[in-house]
Design a protein around this motif. Structure first.
Motif, PDB file in Angstrom:
ATOM      1  N   GLU A   1       0.790  -1.082   0.120  1.00 31.98           N
ATOM      2  CA  GLU A   1      -0.014  -0.012   0.004  1.00 31.98           C
ATOM      3  C   GLU A   1       0.754   1.282  -0.019  1.00 31.98           C
ATOM      4  O   GLU A   1       0.627   2.313  -0.725  1.00 31.98           O
ATOM      5  N   TYR A   2       1.862   1.248   0.620  1.00 27.92           N
ATOM      6  CA  TYR A   2       2.736   2.413   0.817  1.00 27.92           C
ATOM      7  C   TYR A   2       3.636   2.476  -0.400  1.00 27.92           C
ATOM      8  O   TYR A   2       3.611   3.918  -1.050  1.00 27.92           O
ATOM      9  N   VAL A   3       3.919   1.567  -1.067  1.00 29.71           N
ATOM     10  CA  VAL A   3       4.585   1.738  -2.505  1.00 29.71           C
ATOM     11  C   VAL A   3       3.534   2.379  -3.441  1.00 29.71           C
ATOM     12  O   VAL A   3       4.063   2.975  -4.222  1.00 29.71           O
ATOM     13  N   HIS A   4       2.443   1.900  -3.178  1.00 32.94           N
ATOM     14  CA  HIS A   4       1.489   2.217  -4.248  1.00 32.94           C
ATOM     15  C   HIS A   4       1.094   3.947  -3.914  1.00 32.94           C
ATOM     16  O   HIS A   4       1.081   4.895  -4.798  1.00 32.94           O
ATOM     17  N   GLN A   5       1.092   4.356  -2.891  1.00 34.01           N
ATOM     18  CA  GLN A   5       1.002   5.617  -2.337  1.00 34.01           C
ATOM     19  C   GLN A   5       1.919   6.606  -2.990  1.00 34.01           C
ATOM     20  O   GLN A   5       2.006   7.570  -3.505  1.00 34.01           O
ATOM     21  N   LEU A   6       3.418   5.930  -2.700  1.00 35.53           N
ATOM     22  CA  LEU A   6       4.536   6.780  -3.450  1.00 35.53           C
ATOM     23  C   LEU A   6       4.494   6.809  -5.059  1.00 35.53           C
ATOM     24  O   LEU A   6       4.790   7.792  -5.597  1.00 35.53           O
ATOM     25  N   TYR A   7       3.979   5.750  -5.496  1.00 34.05           N
ATOM     26  CA  TYR A   7       3.833   5.609  -7.018  1.00 34.05           C
ATOM     27  C   TYR A   7       2.724   6.908  -7.246  1.00 34.05           C
ATOM     28  O   TYR A   7       2.872   7.705  -8.600  1.00 34.05           O
ATOM     29  N   VAL A   8       1.655   6.745  -6.563  1.00 31.06           N
ATOM     30  CA  VAL A   8       0.676   7.916  -6.980  1.00 31.06           C
ATOM     31  C   VAL A   8       1.245   9.555  -6.667  1.00 31.06           C
ATOM     32  O   VAL A   8       0.937  10.173  -7.499  1.00 31.06           O
ATOM     33  N   LEU A   9       2.128   9.572  -5.769  1.00 35.75           N
ATOM     34  CA  LEU A   9       2.874  10.793  -5.446  1.00 35.75           C
ATOM     35  C   LEU A   9       3.692  11.170  -6.688  1.00 35.75           C
ATOM     36  O   LEU A   9       3.733  12.409  -7.005  1.00 35.75           O
ATOM     37  N   VAL A  10       4.576  10.250  -6.999  1.00 35.90           N
ATOM     38  CA  VAL A  10       5.451  10.687  -8.237  1.00 35.90           C
ATOM     39  C   VAL A  10       4.770  10.713  -9.431  1.00 35.90           C
ATOM     40  O   VAL A  10       5.129  11.616 -10.219  1.00 35.90           O
ATOM     41  N   ASN A  11       3.907   9.673  -9.955  1.00 33.96           N
ATOM     42  CA  ASN A  11       3.550   9.869 -11.290  1.00 33.96           C
ATOM     43  C   ASN A  11       2.235  10.662 -11.320  1.00 33.96           C
ATOM     44  O   ASN A  11       2.110  11.062 -12.713  1.00 33.96           O
ATOM     45  N   CYS A  12       1.248  10.779 -10.463  1.00 33.09           N
ATOM     46  CA  CYS A  12       0.252  11.769 -10.498  1.00 33.09           C
ATOM     47  C   CYS A  12       0.607  13.346 -10.307  1.00 33.09           C
ATOM     48  O   CYS A  12      -0.374  14.254 -10.450  1.00 33.09           O
ATOM     49  N   PHE A  13       1.711  13.466  -9.347  1.00 33.98           N
ATOM     50  CA  PHE A  13       2.138  15.072  -8.934  1.00 33.98           C
ATOM     51  C   PHE A  13       3.261  15.301  -9.312  1.00 33.98           C
ATOM     52  O   PHE A  13       3.421  16.378 -10.132  1.00 33.98           O
ATOM     53  N   LEU A  14       4.461  14.635  -9.015  1.00 32.56           N
ATOM     54  CA  LEU A  14       5.678  15.055  -9.218  1.00 32.56           C
ATOM     55  C   LEU A  14       6.088  15.201 -10.728  1.00 32.56           C
ATOM     56  O   LEU A  14       6.459  16.104 -11.158  1.00 32.56           O
ATOM     57  N   ARG A  15       6.060  14.148 -11.669  1.00 34.23           N
ATOM     58  CA  ARG A  15       6.187  14.231 -12.759  1.00 34.23           C
ATOM     59  C   ARG A  15       5.495  15.008 -13.834  1.00 34.23           C
ATOM     60  O   ARG A  15       5.847  15.882 -14.617  1.00 34.23           O
ATOM     61  N   PRO A  16       4.247  14.985 -13.622  1.00 34.77           N
ATOM     62  CA  PRO A  16       3.398  16.183 -14.308  1.00 34.77           C
ATOM     63  C   PRO A  16       3.747  17.544 -14.039  1.00 34.77           C
ATOM     64  O   PRO A  16       3.786  18.536 -14.876  1.00 34.77           O
ATOM     65  N   LEU A  17       4.057  17.817 -12.516  1.00 35.76           N
ATOM     66  CA  LEU A  17       4.611  19.080 -12.225  1.00 35.76           C
ATOM     67  C   LEU A  17       5.875  19.461 -12.954  1.00 35.76           C
ATOM     68  O   LEU A  17       6.031  20.593 -13.309  1.00 35.76           O
TER      69      LEU A  17
ATOM     70  N   ASP B   1      12.444  24.794  -9.239  1.00 38.45           N
ATOM     71  CA  ASP B   1      13.116  25.018  -7.769  1.00 38.45           C
ATOM     72  C   ASP B   1      11.862  24.673  -6.745  1.00 38.45           C
ATOM     73  O   ASP B   1      12.204  23.813  -5.626  1.00 38.45           O
ATOM     74  N   ASP B   2      10.681  25.222  -6.933  1.00 45.48           N
ATOM     75  CA  ASP B   2       9.661  24.827  -5.964  1.00 45.48           C
ATOM     76  C   ASP B   2       9.274  23.489  -6.165  1.00 45.48           C
ATOM     77  O   ASP B   2       8.863  22.807  -5.071  1.00 45.48           O
ATOM     78  N   VAL B   3       9.452  22.984  -7.484  1.00 46.28           N
ATOM     79  CA  VAL B   3       9.042  21.422  -7.469  1.00 46.28           C
ATOM     80  C   VAL B   3       9.857  20.627  -6.633  1.00 46.28           C
ATOM     81  O   VAL B   3       9.543  19.853  -5.813  1.00 46.28           O
ATOM     82  N   SER B   4      11.285  20.991  -6.627  1.00 45.91           N
ATOM     83  CA  SER B   4      12.348  20.333  -5.980  1.00 45.91           C
ATOM     84  C   SER B   4      11.981  20.410  -4.571  1.00 45.91           C
ATOM     85  O   SER B   4      12.359  19.748  -3.779  1.00 45.91           O
ATOM     86  N   SER B   5      11.562  21.459  -3.962  1.00 50.18           N
ATOM     87  CA  SER B   5      11.378  21.981  -2.726  1.00 50.18           C
ATOM     88  C   SER B   5      10.203  21.105  -2.151  1.00 50.18           C
ATOM     89  O   SER B   5      10.300  20.556  -1.000  1.00 50.18           O
ATOM     90  N   ILE B   6       9.263  20.963  -2.960  1.00 53.38           N
ATOM     91  CA  ILE B   6       7.980  20.451  -2.419  1.00 53.38           C
ATOM     92  C   ILE B   6       8.333  18.699  -2.439  1.00 53.38           C
ATOM     93  O   ILE B   6       7.844  18.120  -1.449  1.00 53.38           O
ATOM     94  N   PHE B   7       9.110  18.300  -3.313  1.00 53.47           N
ATOM     95  CA  PHE B   7       9.008  16.786  -3.587  1.00 53.47           C
ATOM     96  C   PHE B   7      10.467  16.278  -3.481  1.00 53.47           C
ATOM     97  O   PHE B   7      10.863  15.214  -4.065  1.00 53.47           O
ATOM     98  N   LEU B   8      11.071  16.699  -2.385  1.00 59.20           N
ATOM     99  CA  LEU B   8      12.393  16.328  -1.994  1.00 59.20           C
ATOM    100  C   LEU B   8      12.613  15.001  -1.707  1.00 59.20           C
ATOM    101  O   LEU B   8      12.087  14.488  -0.736  1.00 59.20           O
ATOM    102  N   ASN B   9      13.628  14.326  -2.446  1.00 53.61           N
ATOM    103  CA  ASN B   9      13.671  12.908  -2.273  1.00 53.61           C
ATOM    104  C   ASN B   9      12.418  11.725  -2.493  1.00 53.61           C
ATOM    105  O   ASN B   9      12.741  10.660  -2.236  1.00 53.61           O
ATOM    106  N   SER B  10      11.416  12.371  -3.074  1.00 55.75           N
ATOM    107  CA  SER B  10      10.054  11.396  -3.399  1.00 55.75           C
ATOM    108  C   SER B  10      10.467  10.427  -4.079  1.00 55.75           C
ATOM    109  O   SER B  10      10.038   9.201  -3.833  1.00 55.75           O
ATOM    110  N   GLU B  11      10.988  10.646  -5.356  1.00 63.54           N
ATOM    111  CA  GLU B  11      11.311   9.717  -6.197  1.00 63.54           C
ATOM    112  C   GLU B  11      12.339   8.549  -5.656  1.00 63.54           C
ATOM    113  O   GLU B  11      11.986   7.598  -5.857  1.00 63.54           O
ATOM    114  N   THR B  12      13.336   9.129  -5.079  1.00 62.86           N
ATOM    115  CA  THR B  12      14.398   8.141  -4.741  1.00 62.86           C
ATOM    116  C   THR B  12      13.841   7.417  -3.564  1.00 62.86           C
ATOM    117  O   THR B  12      13.779   6.115  -3.450  1.00 62.86           O
TER     118      THR B  12
END
Length: 1182
Positions: A252-268, A282-293
């Motif tokens: 479930e946690y991996v799915h939540q991270l997948y939604v965070l990265v694919n539905c928010f980080l990459r589109p932004l 810069d704002d995108v990096s500040s909001i999603f710091l290390n999320s993809e990693t």
């Protein structure tokens, strides 16, 4: 009309009106009456399945109606009998047959055949007969299919039993074949003799073989059953279940991270690269710091878990955690950045294009209605979740299990990482608070970028115009110009005091002169000297609400800042905090000089040498975060260790003192705290830890031998370890002001030392003003122990000495290479700061040589410091506990009877006694009970005659009066959620009741109007009142009004809201967004951070925070230690509440308005409100 049917007449009239206008078939028909068998012409209208008939086409009300559902309409031939049979043949008859028993048929006729066919067809469709027939057919099919399914189930069950029987038979046959094969193999060597063997022997052997097999099977069955019922097997089953749950949670946690990265980080990221980016990279990096990693890391971990599950029942997990642990440090950066990322996201949402784009992303079905903030919060809880899982896993893992040690190691590493993350979050919160203040200052403020700066308090004070020739200009506190022009926004930190002005746009500007005051250069004067006529006059003018900060910078002439507090209570709070900060700085500075001059070791190194201050023990546990005194904060500790920290003479952190005094009643009592302070005063040597004394008195070898040989003090038999002897060169560089500086060697004789400051202070002709002339200076002397050079004010706070100079005239500088005065003695003399001559009983030489005198002065100083803080900021403790008050008074009187008490200590003791013993006669604060009980109330005003400004001001005044009356001890222990909440937290319950009463008043006032326009005008006026409350920082009042407008009784009034202007609706949405509970009141918290008191926050927000802290963490650990980290969090919330409580509004009480607002006869209860709402605007039919 059918007699057996009851119907709603209003509804029937509405349907009749629709039938007249939109009926499927309308026209004149003749209806045959059942009583007279006569035909009467009526006007019929068919609407859906209801047939209405009217007396005429213009009739407003129907004469009757028929429900046609389930009826049957048939053509019937014309009657042949009668004198007018020929004419009857030209008419067309049809009958409506109803399916109800006892219902007579409806006989109708018309003149035209086509019209008759149309009526028959229309009635046939309105009867829904085709649908009923189709329903009957479908029901028959459904019953048939159900019968088939039941039959198939029975057949399948029979086949299943046959298969099970066959399997059992096959297994039995296999076992028999195996048994026969074994018997054949055993008998193979004797095949030649089998024919000759006796049949009875064969039977015996067969029986024996069966018995052996049966015994073996029985034994193994017993073994298996015993293991299944054993605790080990139960523990393994639970362990396996924990692992399975862990895999599901990780998925479930991996799915939540997948939604965070694919539905928010990459589109932004793609949006940031567009031609008109709504957000920067810069704002995108500040909001999603290390999320993809983090997502990639947990995908690998999840794949490993699934591979382990594939090898079940062999579950080896420790190596997975060994791989995961080194990579989890990326969580530190994410957690450290989390609060900042939410702030950046909130700022980005101010951009409409970004907000619109983000809502599109959040509408994605994969998000399941969750917001971006929710996904950003999930990683914050992952490390604690792992710790809980490992804790449960270890609880069901045997000690001899192969993975036990590896799992324990992983759990310890995760707990250590969690503690580091917790400490960094708390440390980062302080830094961000400073940065938030720094951003509000237009010019910026570099000193706030210092990570050691800790925010203490903020508020509004009035600055009196600058002094001229040491005398205050004659001004009046009530002067409007003084209040307006002299109002300052003040911020207190551990090292600096900021004074700002606020522009019309709300921005802050530092004063050009005296905007940033370094507390090391300040001296606090709380009460002016009685000998100063001008000061006495100013005290009468200002009502003793003023206090002074004498600033003596090293690179500028000295000046004085005079500030006025709104009340005595606020003055006491400000002066107590400022005094504590100055004490900490000076004490740390003096300690640094004492130890560095003696042992050439810095104070931090000295603290490190005392393991009790930083090393975990059985009765204490530290965090890695340092407090304002650069000492590790306490995480868990016993009550004894907390009291020991409170009375440690080397330092006293203001944040520790605030936390202790706010929360001590959770883990101890006031009498225990007072008893500890009494012990420190009466028996300082026995009450202070030996190691603390050893480090406090790190004196030279020669001095110790001289003192012990002198034998003047009976308490000097204790031996103290000391660093190497003091050695000073002739070229020692002087230390900057406020530090003890030894400018040249000193003669071994100390009898010639005198207190030059005493002579200056005791001489009436030597007084001077610090604002007009520099301090008096003496000629060059061999020894110059300088703390300050201005005369001592008799009413200054304890341990904040003014300038003190020690001189030894006529001493040759070339005769000595060692100093015979110990730095500890110099420290004690500096902290004592005798400003009015030497008290009888000790001369100067004895004081410097007597360690007992030194430690007694330091202990007395600490006791007075704690008591001053306790009495000035926590006076409710003494108002509610008379025994405690009397004990403190007795202790202070005992201090005053001490013949060796220094003048400054005597004055400080007298001030505490006066503050403790005086009644609150000068407290001009209104109380809600006083307002309610006013007997000479004028006739209450009506809502129309009161302006929005008057209502907003008085609502704010009442809300703050109620909010201010809550004692802080009611915030401890969740008393407002207990059964006896009215007894445990009466003031919190009064605040809640006042909120409900005000909200009910708003709703009742709106519903009192009968016409739509008046209700709409009332709503617009209340929204204007709420907006004024927002401007006055009364967010509780905003929520009172918006919650009233959102009640179902008012929210459903569509016609009323239709009359409300668009501007009012937009303003209403803005107010609701500000006080929305979304994200734990995220917007309201941000608004409160950026506003200055006075303000009235919503109390429910803080109660929710306190409940979350209380339920999430226990007060004591399993070892019985106090969870001081929890106490620190509770104290932080209480300090924020008290900050808003202590700063009052300058609003004049208008009795006519408050009488209207508190008039409970105007309030309508909830049920009556809703009934009135239904009466005003009835429900529309479905």
């Amino acid at each position: 009309m059918q007699k057996s049917v009851r119907y709603n007449e209003g509804h029937a009239l509405y349907l009749a009106l629709l039938a007249r206008k939109e009926g499927t078939k309308r026209g004149y028909l003749s209806k045959k009456t059942a009583e007279t068998n006569r035909w009467h012409e009526k006007w019929f209208a068919l609407y859906q399945n209801v047939l209405f008939y009217f007396e005429g086409e213009q009739s407003a009300r129907p004469a009757g109606m028929y429900m046609l559902e389930g009826c049957n309409c048939e053509r019937v031939p014309a009657p042949k009998a009668g004198p007018v049979a020929g004419r009857e043949g030209e008419r067309h008859y049809f009958t409506v047959l109803f399916g109800h028993e006892g219902q007579k048929p409806l006989e109708l006729r018309c003149e035209d055949e086509v019209d008759g066919d149309e009526w028959v067809e229309a009635i046939h469709q309105a009867s829904y007969s085709d649908i009923l027939i189709e329903r009957e057919v479908l029901m028959q099919k459904y019953i048939h299919l159900v019968q088939i399914v039941e039959t198939e189930k029975i057949a399948a069950n029979q086949l299943r039993h046959q298969l099970e029987d066959q399997d059992t038979e096959i297994e039995r046959l296999k076992s028999e074949i195996i048994a026969l094969n074994k018997t054949k193999e055993r008998m193979r060597p004797y095949q030649g003799n089998q024919e000759d063997e006796d049949p009875d022997i064969k039977k015996i052997k067969k029986v024996q073989s069966f018995m052996r097999g049966w015994l073996c099977r029985r034994k193994w069955k017993t073994i298996v059953q015993d293991y299944i019922c054993s605790p080990h097997a139960e523990s393994m089953r639970k362990r396996n279940q924990i692992v399975f749950n862990m895999v599901e949670a990780e998925s479930e946690y991996v799915h939540q991270l997948y939604v965070l990265v694919n539905c928010f980080l990459r589109p932004l990221r793609m949006a940031a690269s567009s031609k008109k980016p709504p957000i920067s990279h810069d704002d995108v990096s500040s909001i999603f710091l290390n999320s993809e990693t983090i997502m990639f890391l947990h995908e690998i971990f999840h794949q490993g878990l699934k591979a382990r599950i594939a090898n079940w029942p062999t579950l080896i997990l420790a190596d997975l955690f060994d791989i995961l642990l080194p990579m989890l440090n990326i969580y530190q950066e994410f957690v450290r950045n989390h609060q900042y990322s939410l702030q950046v996201l909130a700022n980005c949402k101010q951009n409409r294009d970004f907000d619109k784009l983000l809502k599109q992303y959040e509408a994605n079905p994969a998000c399941e209605g969750r917001m971006l903030e929710t996904f950003l919060t999930y990683p914050m809880f992952q490390i604690p979740r792992y710790i809980i899982t490992l804790h449960e896993l270890l609880a069901h893992t045997p000690h001899e299990h192969v993975e036990r040690k590896s799992l324990e190691f992983a759990k310890s590493k995760l707990e250590e990482l969690s503690r580091v993350m917790h400490d960094e979050v708390s440390d980062t919160e302080n830094i961000r608070k400073n940065l938030a203040i720094e951003r509000t200052i237009v010019e910026g403020c570099d000193i706030l970028l210092d990570t050691s700066q800790t925010f203490i308090r903020q508020g509004s004070l009035i600055q009196v115009p600058s002094v001229e020739r040491g005398k205050l200009s004659k001004v009046r506190l009530g002067s409007l110009s003084l209040k307006k022009e002299g109002e300052r926004q003040c911020f207190l930190f551990t090292k600096h005091f900021l004074i700002c002005t606020r522009s019309s746009g709300g921005k802050l500007h530092l004063l050009k002169t005296g905007g940033v005051l370094s507390l090391i250069e300040c001296t606090l004067i709380e009460e002016t000297e009685t000998s100063d006529e001008d000061s006495k006059g100013s005290g009468q003018v200002f009502g003793h609400l003023d206090f002074k900060l004498v600033v003596e910078p090293t690179d500028a002439p000295p000046f004085t800042v005079v500030l006025l507090a709104p009340s005595r209570q606020e003055k006491a709070a400000w002066t107590s905090d400022i005094s504590q900060c100055i004490d900490n700085i000076r004490c740390n500075g003096l300690m640094t000089i004492v130890f560095e001059e003696n042992s050439k070791v810095t104070v931090p190194h000295m603290i490190k040498s005392d393991a009790r201050l930083h090393r975990d023990d059985i009765d204490i546990c530290f965090s890695k975060t340092l407090n304002s005194c650069k000492v590790p904060q306490i995480r868990y500790a016993s009550v004894e260790r907390l009291l020991e920290r409170l009375t440690d003479l080397r330092f006293l952190s203001i944040d520790f003192l605030n936390t202790f005094l706010h929360t001590y009643r959770i883990f101890t009592t006031a009498s225990v705290v007072l008893e500890k302070l009494s012990d420190i005063y009466r028996r300082p040597f026995t009450s202070i830890p030996v190691r603390s004394l050893e480090l406090f008195f790190a004196t030279s070898q020669n001095n110790r031998g001289e003192y012990l040989a002198d034998g003047k003090s009976p308490h000097l038999c204790r031996k103290f370890s000391s660093p190497p002897p003091l050695s000073l060169s002739r070229t020692s560089s002087p230390v900057r002001t406020r530090k003890l500086s030894l400018t040249s060697p000193l003669n071994s004789r100390i009898g010639a030392l005198d207190l030059s400051a005493s002579s200056v202070a005791s001489s009436p002709t030597s007084t001077y003003s610090p604002a007009t002339s520099p301090p008096p200076t003496a000629g060059k002397v061999p020894l110059d122990l300088t703390v300050d050079t201005t005369e001592l004010s008799p009413c200054r706070s304890p341990s904040t000495p003014r300038h003190l100079r020690y001189r030894q005239p006529g001493v040759q500088t070339a005769d000595n290479s060692h100093c015979s005065v110990s730095p500890a003695s110099a420290f004690a003399i500096a902290t004592a700061a005798a400003g009015h001559g030497s008290p009888p009983g000790f001369n100067n030489s004895e004081r410097m040589c007597d360690k007992e005198f030194i430690i007694r002065r330091a202990a007395t100083n600490r006791v007075l410091n704690v008591l001053r803080h306790w009495v000035s900021k926590h006076s409710q403790d003494f108002e509610l506990n008379n025994e405690l008050k009397m004990n403190v008074l007795n202790l202070l009187e005992e201090v005053l009877r001490d013949p060796d008490l220094l003048p400054q200590e005597r004055k400080a003791t007298a001030n505490i006694l006066r503050a403790l013993s005086q009644d609150d006669q000068d407290d001009t604060h209104l109380k809600i009970e006083d307002i309610i009980q006013m007997s000479d109330c004028p006739k209450p005003e009506c809502f129309e005659t009161l302006s929005a400004m008057e209502l907003a001001e008085q609502i704010t005044l009442l809300d703050h009066v109620v909010f201010r009356s809550i004692p802080y001890e009611e915030f401890l222990g969740q008393g407002w959620m207990k059964v006896d909440k009215n007894e445990r937290t009466p003031y919190i319950m009064k605040t809640s009741q006042h909120f409900n009463d005000m909200s009910n008043l708003v709703a009742s006032q709106i519903m009192n109007y009968a016409d739509v326009s008046s209700r709409a005008n009332s709503i617009e006026k209340w929204v204007a009142v709420a907006d004024i409350c927002r401007c006055m920082h009364n967010y509780n009042g905003v929520l009172e009004i918006t919650s009233a407008l959102n009640r179902s009784a008012i929210y459903r009034l569509k016609k009323t809201w239709g009359k409300v202007s668009k501007q009012t609706k937009a303003l209403m949405d803005k107010l609701q967004k500000t006080v929305s509970s979304e994200g734990r009141f995220k917007n309201l918290r941000e608004t409160l951070k950026n506003c200055n008191p006075p303000a009235v926050p919503y109390l429910g927000m803080y109660l929710t925070d306190l409940a979350f802290i209380e339920e999430g963490t226990p007060n004591f650990t399993d070892e019985g230690l106090v969870n001081f980290s929890k106490m620190r969090m509770i104290s932080h919330i209480i300090r924020e509440i008290r900050q808003f409580q202590q700063t009052s509004y300058r609003i004049e009480h208008q009795q006519k308005v408050t009488h209207y607002l508190l008039d409970k006869t105007l309030i309508i209860d909830e049920d009556t409100l809703y009934e009135l709402s239904l009466k005003i605007e009835p429900r529309l039919p479905a």
